[in-house]
Write an enzyme that holds these catalytic residues in place. Sequence first.
Site, PDB file in Angstrom:
ATOM      1  N   CYS A  99       0.628  -1.257  -0.106  1.00  0.00           N
ATOM      2  CA  CYS A  99      -0.059   0.075  -0.136  1.00  0.00           C
ATOM      3  C   CYS A  99       0.978   1.232   0.018  1.00  0.00           C
ATOM      4  O   CYS A  99       1.826   1.320   0.731  1.00  0.00           O
ATOM      5  CB  CYS A  99      -0.826  -0.080   1.258  1.00  0.00           C
ATOM      6  SG  CYS A  99      -1.878   1.338   1.174  1.00  0.00           S
ATOM      7  N   HIS A 141      -8.992  -3.866  -1.580  1.00  0.00           N
ATOM      8  CA  HIS A 141      -8.123  -3.112  -0.940  1.00  0.00           C
ATOM      9  C   HIS A 141      -8.378  -1.590  -0.988  1.00  0.00           C
ATOM     10  O   HIS A 141      -8.426  -1.064  -0.050  1.00  0.00           O
ATOM     11  CB  HIS A 141      -6.682  -3.398  -1.815  1.00  0.00           C
ATOM     12  CG  HIS A 141      -5.582  -2.549  -1.120  1.00  0.00           C
ATOM     13  ND1 HIS A 141      -4.564  -3.213  -0.365  1.00  0.00           N
ATOM     14  CD2 HIS A 141      -5.360  -1.189  -1.054  1.00  0.00           C
ATOM     15  CE1 HIS A 141      -3.690  -2.187  -0.045  1.00  0.00           C
ATOM     16  NE2 HIS A 141      -4.260  -1.078  -0.311  1.00  0.00           N
ATOM     17  N   GLU A 142      -8.835  -1.258  -2.111  1.00  0.00           N
ATOM     18  CA  GLU A 142      -8.893   0.193  -2.318  1.00  0.00           C
ATOM     19  C   GLU A 142     -10.288   0.546  -1.610  1.00  0.00           C
ATOM     20  O   GLU A 142     -10.372   1.642  -0.969  1.00  0.00           O
ATOM     21  CB  GLU A 142      -9.162   0.584  -3.888  1.00  0.00           C
ATOM     22  CG  GLU A 142      -8.010   0.566  -4.567  1.00  0.00           C
ATOM     23  CD  GLU A 142      -6.563   0.932  -4.071  1.00  0.00           C
ATOM     24  OE1 GLU A 142      -6.771   1.965  -3.475  1.00  0.00           O
ATOM     25  OE2 GLU A 142      -5.426   0.459  -4.004  1.00  0.00           O
ATOM     26  N   HIS A 145     -10.119   1.411   1.977  1.00  0.00           N
ATOM     27  CA  HIS A 145      -9.532   2.592   2.373  1.00  0.00           C
ATOM     28  C   HIS A 145     -10.803   3.505   2.794  1.00  0.00           C
ATOM     29  O   HIS A 145     -10.667   4.390   3.584  1.00  0.00           O
ATOM     30  CB  HIS A 145      -8.857   3.222   1.366  1.00  0.00           C
ATOM     31  CG  HIS A 145      -7.400   2.467   1.281  1.00  0.00           C
ATOM     32  ND1 HIS A 145      -6.328   3.074   2.199  1.00  0.00           N
ATOM     33  CD2 HIS A 145      -6.690   2.008   0.259  1.00  0.00           C
ATOM     34  CE1 HIS A 145      -5.318   2.579   1.956  1.00  0.00           C
ATOM     35  NE2 HIS A 145      -5.293   1.955   0.863  1.00  0.00           N
TER      36      HIS A 145
HETATM   37 NI    NI Z   1      -3.729   1.045   0.055  1.00  0.00          NI
END
Ligand code: NI
Length: 177
Positions: A99, A141-142, A145
Site C-alpha cells: 500500500c 483493497h481500495e 480505504h
Molecule cells: Ni492502499
Amino acid sequence: MIREILRMGDPRLLSVCQPVTEFGTPALQALVADLVDTMHAADGAGLAAPQIGVDLRVVVFGGSPSARYPDAPVVPFTVLVNPVLTPLGDTMEEGWEGCLSVPGLRGVVARHGRLRYGGRDPDGNLIDRTVDGFHARVVQHECDHLDGILYPMRVTDFSRFGYTDVLFPGVDAGADD
Ligand code: NI
C-alpha cells in the site's frame, strides 16, 4: 496535480468516508485528476481519496501493468465512486499486498476470490461488474480505504508480513503501491 500520500498513523486514513452526492462537477473532476496523477507518479496499482486527505468515497485503480505485479492480469482503468461490493461465494484467496500509505512493506491478506461491484463513474453513470482474482483483490483493497481499513489490519499471519526488500531479496519490486 500530484498530491502528498498520507501514511499509516495519520488519523485521516481511519475515517469512514462520505458518499459523493453531486456528479460531473469540476470539484469531483479535479479530485479524480489528482488521484490519477498521484497514482501514476507513485506507480501504484490503485489509490483512494482518503490517501490524499479527501473524505469522499472515490477510488481509482488499474490501467497499466504494475511493476510490482508483472504477472498479474491488467485491470481496466477505473474510477469508482460510491462503490458497493457484494462477495460471490465463500472462497477466500490469499495474496501479497502492499500500500502506498504503508511504504516498504508487504503482507499476505485473504480476500474474497470473486465479487460483484457497483457504483458510479464521475459523471454519474452506473458501473456494474463481476470480477475475480487480482481485479477483485485490488477493488477490495481500495474500497477498504473508504472505511478506514488499511491492509495490515487484515493480516492474520505476521510471519508473512515484512519489509519488501527482505521478503523478496534481489527482486526489483519497484516503488511501493
Ligand atoms: Ni492502499
